[in-house]
Design an enzyme around this catalytic site. Structure first.
Site, short mmCIF file in Angstrom:
data_model
loop_
_atom_site.label_atom_id
_atom_site.label_comp_id
_atom_site.label_asym_id
_atom_site.label_seq_id
_atom_site.Cartn_x
_atom_site.Cartn_y
_atom_site.Cartn_z
CD GLN A 36 -1.01 -1.17 3.51
OE1 GLN A 36 -2.13 -1.40 3.44
NE2 GLN A 36 -0.36 -1.50 4.54
CG ASP A 91 -2.23 2.24 14.74
OD1 ASP A 91 -2.25 1.81 15.91
OD2 ASP A 91 -3.11 1.99 13.70
N GLY A 143 -2.49 -11.97 7.86
CA GLY A 143 -3.47 -12.29 9.11
C GLY A 143 -4.18 -13.31 8.51
CG ASP A 161 -6.59 -2.05 14.46
OD1 ASP A 161 -7.16 -1.47 13.62
OD2 ASP A 161 -5.65 -1.43 15.37
CB THR A 163 -7.05 -1.29 5.72
OG1 THR A 163 -6.49 -2.51 5.62
CG2 THR A 163 -5.62 -0.37 6.20
CG ASP A 164 -11.71 1.21 4.73
OD1 ASP A 164 -11.83 1.35 5.91
OD2 ASP A 164 -11.66 2.49 4.13
N PRO A 168 -5.39 -6.02 0.63
CG PRO A 168 -3.63 -5.08 1.94
CD PRO A 168 -4.47 -4.47 0.79
N1 SAM Z 1 -7.68 2.06 12.57
C1 SAM Z 1 -7.47 1.84 11.32
C2 SAM Z 1 -8.94 2.14 10.39
O1 SAM Z 1 -9.91 1.44 10.85
O2 SAM Z 1 -8.91 2.57 9.58
C3 SAM Z 1 -6.77 0.90 11.00
C4 SAM Z 1 -5.49 1.13 11.24
S1 SAM Z 1 -4.18 -0.24 11.16
C5 SAM Z 1 -3.00 0.76 10.48
C6 SAM Z 1 -4.86 -1.16 9.69
C7 SAM Z 1 -3.70 -2.14 9.22
O3 SAM Z 1 -4.35 -3.22 8.79
C8 SAM Z 1 -2.74 -1.55 8.15
O4 SAM Z 1 -1.54 -1.35 8.92
C9 SAM Z 1 -2.64 -2.86 7.22
O5 SAM Z 1 -1.56 -3.06 6.81
C10 SAM Z 1 -3.08 -4.03 8.11
N2 SAM Z 1 -3.64 -5.20 7.12
C11 SAM Z 1 -4.46 -5.07 6.11
N3 SAM Z 1 -4.49 -6.25 5.65
C12 SAM Z 1 -4.16 -7.16 6.37
C13 SAM Z 1 -4.07 -8.72 6.47
N4 SAM Z 1 -4.61 -9.38 5.43
N5 SAM Z 1 -3.15 -9.03 7.47
C14 SAM Z 1 -2.74 -8.37 8.53
N6 SAM Z 1 -2.78 -6.93 8.20
C15 SAM Z 1 -3.45 -6.36 7.44
#
Ligand code: SAM
Length: 285
Positions: A36, A91, A143, A161, A163-164, A168
């Site tokens: 990303q 984070d 994950g 926790d 992303t949308d 991924p």
């Molecule tokens: N609080 C935020 C929101 O609701 O917008 C989410 C923040 S956190 C930074 C989201 C994290 O999910 C990102 O760092 C992203 O890299 C991670 N992520 C996305 N898909 C993932 C997956 N398949 N496995 C593990 N982490 C993942």
């Protein structure tokens, strides 16, 4: 769609005809990782801002609302969550909240993109202050795959926790992932996942809840809470429980907690369980 024009960073939500913006002083960092695009801005009033693929993730000023609601309601619902896994959460703010609970013996953060955590360490050091807790383990893998390979009945709490549900994170919102979570949880275990805005994502929330039930979860509940940096300023998490209900929580434990929070307390927890009419009607709760 987002833009960082003049002194404002604005995220536009075309499907709901709305936007959210923060006044910025400067861009501190921008990079494209294999997963990303990550940008960091210094804002005038909201601390630092992390943006992933044009979507706001964290501001220094309001992240406590989200991180506390993603962790404490579930931890005060489970009688004693010893083994906790956070999927995403790079984070590290959720990890910090989880480790405030003495009953937690191990907390594993499974984040796909190591760069999110490295940038959080640099630009949001306060969120990373528990990363060296001996109970914490930071893994940088997908994950979805990690959960599919997790040893059965070894976890008490899974916090998604992410992303949308695009890129991924898409598979983190589907039934196959929830089936893996069901298998990995012990009896009474809880899955809690960020579930977007009740105002504009009700269809997604309903689909998530149906998939959780189809995966075998016994009880499902959605808790709304404020979150200015996310679309509409109002957000939610959805909890699902294996072989037990979600009708009550450890109110005494929450009222006498031995650590500091800024949003969460026994009253805000109770309040989050009270759904407005339109949500009750749509979700059948
Ligand atoms: N609080 C935020 C929101 O609701 O917008 C989410 C923040 S956190 C930074 C989201 C994290 O999910 C990102 O760092 C992203 O890299 C991670 N992520 C996305 N898909 C993932 C997956 N398949 N496995 C593990 N982490 C993942």
């Amino acid at each position: 769609m987002s833009s960082a024009e003049s002194t404002w960073f604005t995220e536009n939500f075309d499907h709901s005809g709305s936007s959210i913006g923060f006044r910025i002083k400067q861009q501190l960092h921008a990079e494209k990782t294999p997963f990303q695009t990550i940008e960091i801005y210094e804002t005038t009033d909201w601390g630092n801002l992390m943006v992933i693929d044009g979507c706001m993730m964290v501001t220094g000023r309001d992240n406590f609302l989200y991180h506390e609601m993603m962790s404490h309601p579930a931890l005060f619902t489970h009688p004693r969550a010893k083994r906790v896994v956070i999927i995403g959460g790079g984070d590290c703010g959720t990890l910090r909240e989880v480790l405030k609970h003495e009953e937690v013996e191990s907390a594993i953060q499974v984040e796909i993109d190591e760069r999110v955590t490295r940038l959080a360490e640099r630009y949001f050091p306060e969120l990373c202050e528990s990363n060296n807790d001996p109970r914490a383990q930071l893994l940088f893998v997908d994950g979805i795959k990690w959960m599919a390979e997790c040893e059965p009945e070894t976890l008490d709490l899974i916090i998604v926790d992410s992303t949308d549900p695009v890129g991924p994170a898409e598979g983190l919102f589907g039934e196959a992932f929830y089936v893996s979570c069901m298998k990995a949880l012990r009896t009474g275990g809880i899955l809690v996942q960020q579930s977007e805005s009740p105002l504009i994502h009700l269809t997604l929330i309903k689909a998530m809840r149906n998939s959780m039930k189809a995966a075998g979860f016994h009880a499902v509940r959605t808790l709304p809470f404020p979150q200015p940096a996310y679309p509409t300023g109002w957000w939610s998490c959805t909890m699902a429980r294996k072989n037990a209900d979600l009708s009550s929580f450890r109110e005494r434990g929450a009222a006498t907690k031995q650590f500091v929070t800024r949003y969460y307390n026994v009253d805000t927890h109770r309040a989050a369980l009270a759904l407005p009419e339109f949500m009750k009607e749509a979700l059948g709760d």
